[in-house]
Enzyme design. Sequence first.
Site, PDB file in Angstrom:
ATOM      1  N   SER A  64       0.179   1.662  18.367  1.00 16.09           N
ATOM      2  CA  SER A  64       0.317   2.372  17.094  1.00 16.09           C
ATOM      3  C   SER A  64       0.459   3.885  17.246  1.00 16.09           C
ATOM      4  O   SER A  64       1.379   4.364  17.892  1.00 16.09           O
ATOM      5  CB  SER A  64      -0.883   1.999  16.228  1.00 16.09           C
ATOM      6  OG  SER A  64      -0.756   2.486  14.939  1.00 16.09           O
ATOM      7  N   ASP A 285       3.620   0.699  10.711  1.00 16.27           N
ATOM      8  CA  ASP A 285       2.862  -0.041   9.696  1.00 16.27           C
ATOM      9  C   ASP A 285       2.086   0.921   8.789  1.00 16.27           C
ATOM     10  O   ASP A 285       1.226   0.497   8.017  1.00 16.27           O
ATOM     11  CB  ASP A 285       1.925  -1.088  10.326  1.00 16.27           C
ATOM     12  CG  ASP A 285       0.841  -0.487  11.194  1.00 16.27           C
ATOM     13  OD1 ASP A 285       0.886   0.732  11.479  1.00 16.27           O
ATOM     14  OD2 ASP A 285      -0.055  -1.247  11.613  1.00 16.27           O
ATOM     15  N   GLU A 377      -5.274   2.292   2.569  1.00 10.09           N
ATOM     16  CA  GLU A 377      -6.227   3.243   3.125  1.00 10.09           C
ATOM     17  C   GLU A 377      -5.609   4.620   2.923  1.00 10.09           C
ATOM     18  O   GLU A 377      -4.371   4.754   2.890  1.00 10.09           O
ATOM     19  CB  GLU A 377      -6.431   2.995   4.616  1.00 10.09           C
ATOM     20  CG  GLU A 377      -7.164   1.703   4.899  1.00 10.09           C
ATOM     21  CD  GLU A 377      -7.542   1.568   6.370  1.00 10.09           C
ATOM     22  OE1 GLU A 377      -8.705   1.281   6.636  1.00 10.09           O
ATOM     23  OE2 GLU A 377      -6.679   1.759   7.260  1.00 10.09           O
ATOM     24  N   ALA A 378      -6.455   5.637   2.845  1.00 10.36           N
ATOM     25  CA  ALA A 378      -5.936   6.989   2.660  1.00 10.36           C
ATOM     26  C   ALA A 378      -4.931   7.341   3.764  1.00 10.36           C
ATOM     27  O   ALA A 378      -3.959   8.047   3.535  1.00 10.36           O
ATOM     28  CB  ALA A 378      -7.084   7.988   2.635  1.00 10.36           C
ATOM     29  N   ASN A 379      -5.132   6.791   4.972  1.00 11.98           N
ATOM     30  CA  ASN A 379      -4.257   7.121   6.100  1.00 11.98           C
ATOM     31  C   ASN A 379      -2.866   6.484   6.018  1.00 11.98           C
ATOM     32  O   ASN A 379      -2.040   6.674   6.907  1.00 11.98           O
ATOM     33  CB  ASN A 379      -4.938   6.771   7.425  1.00 11.98           C
ATOM     34  CG  ASN A 379      -5.193   5.278   7.590  1.00 11.98           C
ATOM     35  OD1 ASN A 379      -4.581   4.453   6.930  1.00 11.98           O
ATOM     36  ND2 ASN A 379      -6.114   4.920   8.479  1.00 11.98           N
ATOM     37  N   ALA A 503     -19.832   4.924  12.133  1.00 14.49           N
ATOM     38  CA  ALA A 503     -19.365   4.888  13.517  1.00 14.49           C
ATOM     39  C   ALA A 503     -17.898   4.501  13.520  1.00 14.49           C
ATOM     40  O   ALA A 503     -17.508   3.558  12.832  1.00 14.49           O
ATOM     41  CB  ALA A 503     -20.182   3.874  14.307  1.00 14.49           C
ATOM     42  N   GLY A 505     -14.473   2.795  14.678  1.00 14.58           N
ATOM     43  CA  GLY A 505     -14.182   1.530  15.345  1.00 14.58           C
ATOM     44  C   GLY A 505     -13.187   1.714  16.482  1.00 14.58           C
ATOM     45  O   GLY A 505     -12.908   0.785  17.225  1.00 14.58           O
ATOM     46  N   ARG A 511     -17.871   9.390  12.415  1.00 14.43           N
ATOM     47  CA  ARG A 511     -17.063  10.206  11.506  1.00 14.43           C
ATOM     48  C   ARG A 511     -17.858  10.557  10.262  1.00 14.43           C
ATOM     49  O   ARG A 511     -18.568   9.723   9.714  1.00 14.43           O
ATOM     50  CB  ARG A 511     -15.802   9.459  11.078  1.00 14.43           C
ATOM     51  CG  ARG A 511     -14.888   9.118  12.214  1.00 14.43           C
ATOM     52  CD  ARG A 511     -13.499   8.762  11.717  1.00 14.43           C
ATOM     53  NE  ARG A 511     -12.766   8.019  12.724  1.00 14.43           N
ATOM     54  CZ  ARG A 511     -12.246   8.548  13.817  1.00 14.43           C
ATOM     55  NH1 ARG A 511     -12.358   9.828  14.064  1.00 14.43           N
ATOM     56  NH2 ARG A 511     -11.598   7.803  14.686  1.00 14.43           N
TER      57      ARG A 511
HETATM   58  C1  16G Z   1      -7.535   1.052  12.894  1.00 11.27           C
HETATM   59  C2  16G Z   1      -7.194   0.271  11.655  1.00 11.27           C
HETATM   60  C3  16G Z   1      -7.056   1.198  10.473  1.00 11.27           C
HETATM   61  C4  16G Z   1      -8.286   2.049  10.310  1.00 11.27           C
HETATM   62  C5  16G Z   1      -8.632   2.771  11.593  1.00 11.27           C
HETATM   63  C6  16G Z   1      -9.984   3.430  11.467  1.00 11.27           C
HETATM   64  C7  16G Z   1      -5.772  -1.687  11.383  1.00 11.27           C
HETATM   65  C8  16G Z   1      -4.418  -2.267  11.613  1.00 11.27           C
HETATM   66  N1  16G Z   1      -5.945  -0.449  11.823  1.00 11.27           N
HETATM   67  O1  16G Z   1      -6.474   1.873  13.267  1.00 11.27           O
HETATM   68  O2  16G Z   1      -6.852   0.399   9.330  1.00 11.27           O
HETATM   69  O3  16G Z   1      -8.108   2.994   9.289  1.00 11.27           O
HETATM   70  O4  16G Z   1      -8.696   1.831  12.642  1.00 11.27           O
HETATM   71  O5  16G Z   1     -10.320   4.063  12.649  1.00 11.27           O
HETATM   72  O6  16G Z   1      -6.662  -2.326  10.838  1.00 11.27           O
HETATM   73  P1  16G Z   1     -11.790   4.555  12.924  1.00 11.27           P
HETATM   74  O7  16G Z   1     -12.707   3.356  12.858  1.00 11.27           O
HETATM   75  O8  16G Z   1     -11.729   5.201  14.244  1.00 11.27           O
HETATM   76  O9  16G Z   1     -12.128   5.546  11.830  1.00 11.27           O
HETATM   77 MG    MG Z   2       0.145   1.489  13.233  1.00 15.51          MG
END
Ligand code: 16G
Ligand code: MG
Length: 539
Positions: A64, A285, A377-379, A503, A505, A511
Site C-alpha cells: 500500500s 484503495d 476512514e478520514a484517511n 496503539a 496496528g 497515536r
Molecule cells: C491499515 C488499515 C487502515 C487503517 C490503518 C491504521 C486496511 C486495509 N488498512 O492501513 O484502514 O486506517 O491501518 O493504521 O484495513 P494504524 O493502526 O497504524 O493507525
Molecule cells: Mg492501500
Amino acid sequence: MADSIAAAAQKHPAPEGLIYQYGTAGFRTKAEVLDSVMTRCGLIAALRSRALKGKWIGVMITASHNPPEDNGVKLVEPLGNMLQEEWEVLSTEMANKATPEDVSKFYHEIAARFKIDLDAPARVVVARDTRASGARLLACVLDGLKGAGAEHKDYGFLTTPQLHYMVRCLNTEGTKDSYGTPTEDGYYEKFAAAFKTALKGKKPSGSLTVDCANGVGGPKLTELIKHLPPKEEALEIFVVNDNVIKPEALNVDCGADYVKTNQRAPPSSKVGPNDRCCSLDGDADRVVFYFKDANNMFHLLDGDRIATLVASFLGDLVRQSGLSDSIKIGVVQTAYANGAATNYVEQHLKLKVDCTPTGVKYLHHAAEKLDIGVYFEANGHGTAIFSVDTLETIAKHEPKSTAQKEALEVLRACIDLINQAVGDALSDFMLVEVVLAHKSWGPQEWLSTYNDLPNRLLKVIVNDRKIFQTTDAERRLVKPDGIQTKIDQEVQKVRQGRSFARASGTEDAVRVYAEAATKAEADDLARKVAEIVKSFGSA
Ligand code: 16G
Ligand code: MG
C-alpha cells in the site's frame, strides 16, 4: 510420497528470530524477509479455498502506502471481503512456524480441525502492485500453491480493489448475483459505463488531476480513461505521478498518505487555484481530494468529506426516487472522524452515525448491517455498500413520476459505479465527480458544507504499546488504570475538546488524536495527552 508442503516451505525457509503478524492489512514489513511468509500464505489460501468448497480466494501482494523497500500480502474472501479473523490467526501461526516439518504438520492440523477435504479443489487468484520485490514474492506464493496442489490464476499487476473485484466476479460468474466479467477489460467496462450513466449528461466543471503515488493506480487509471466518455462530453482527467518504471519513486513525496499526513499537495503539483486534485495510495484503495484556493491556501477534502458528500447525495436520490420509507442510510466512521463531520451527518443530514475501531474490516462489517452503509476512514479508505434487500427494493421499484424515474436511474447507476467488493480509489473518485457534477459544485462549495474542528495527531513511542487497551470503538482507554481520568481532565479544559489515544496496528507507537475549538487548544490538548501516554508508557 514426498511431503510437498514441507518441500515448499523448505524452498523458502523462515529467517531466524523474526515474529510475523497478520495485522489490520495483512502481513507487511521489509520485502527481504517476506519470502517464507508468502509461501505459507499460499498454503493458507489453498486451505481456505478448500474449506469453502473450491471458491476462489484472493492473494494480493502489496504494501500500500509503505515505502518502496517494503512489501506485504493480504488474503481476500470469496465476495471480496477481508479475510475472516479466525483465519488471520491461523495465518499468523503458520507464518511463525520454525521448520518445514512444523509447517506441514500445522497444514494438516488445520485440515483436521476444520474437516477440510485435502483432495477438494483449491482455487486462488493472485495479483501484485508495482514494487520491485513483487515478482520474487509472487514466485514464493506460487511455490506454496503448487505445494498444496491449488489451481491458480495470475492477473499480474492489479490495484488491490481490482483483485477484490476479480475474486467476487469469479465466485459469482454465471449466477444471478454475477458481479461482472473477471477480466481487466470487464472491470473498466463496468465502471466506465456506470460513470457515464450516473452522470446523465451532466458535465463536471473543469478537470481533475489524479496523483497516482507512482504506483499501480497510474497505468490502471490510464487504461480506465480509454473506456471513459471523451473529455469533451464528460470529465477531463490529468494523470500525474504515474512513473512505475522507477519503483523507488513509489509513495515518495506524493500519494494519499503524503497529502493526508502533511496536509499539503505533493511538491511536484502544478495545478491552478480551485483546480480539483485527488491522490491515490500505492495500491489504489484509498483516495483524498484537495485544492488550492485563490489565496494559494491548501484545503484537504478527506474521507470524512467524501462520506458526507456521498451520504447526502444517496439520501437525496433515495428520497427523490420515492424510497425513503423503505431504505435507511447510515454512515460509519472511526474515532478519527472530525467532530464537525459527525455533527453534520447527525444534525444536518439527519442520518445515523456508527463508530467502529480503526481498520476497513470493522467499518465494512458495521456498514453491512445497514440498508445503505456509507463508510469512510478520514484517511480515505471507504465505500458505500447496499444490503441484498435494498438492492432488490431498488431493482423492483416502479417510479411514479418522471422525476422519480430520473433519480432512480442515477441511483441504479451509482450502485454499479461503487465497487461493492471493497473501497476502490478509482471508483470512489468517479463517484465524487458524479456527485459534484449533479450538484454543480466546485471544491469550494463542497468544502463549505461544514467547518472542520482544528485537530492534531501525534505519535508517542512507548516501551510496550500493548498495555494501552481501548473500549468504546477506541475512544476510551481501559488500561493502564487511571489513565483515562487524566485524559478526561485535560479534555474538559478546552472548548469543544475531544481526544483519544490508541496503539497503532501498523507501527510500534501509540497515536494521540485531539481536536478543539481553536488550533492552539487542539495542539495543546494533543501535547498534554501525549505527555500522559508517555508517563504511563514508561512506567
Ligand atoms: C491499515 C488499515 C487502515 C487503517 C490503518 C491504521 C486496511 C486495509 N488498512 O492501513 O484502514 O486506517 O491501518 O493504521 O484495513 P494504524 O493502526 O497504524 O493507525
Ligand atoms: Mg492501500
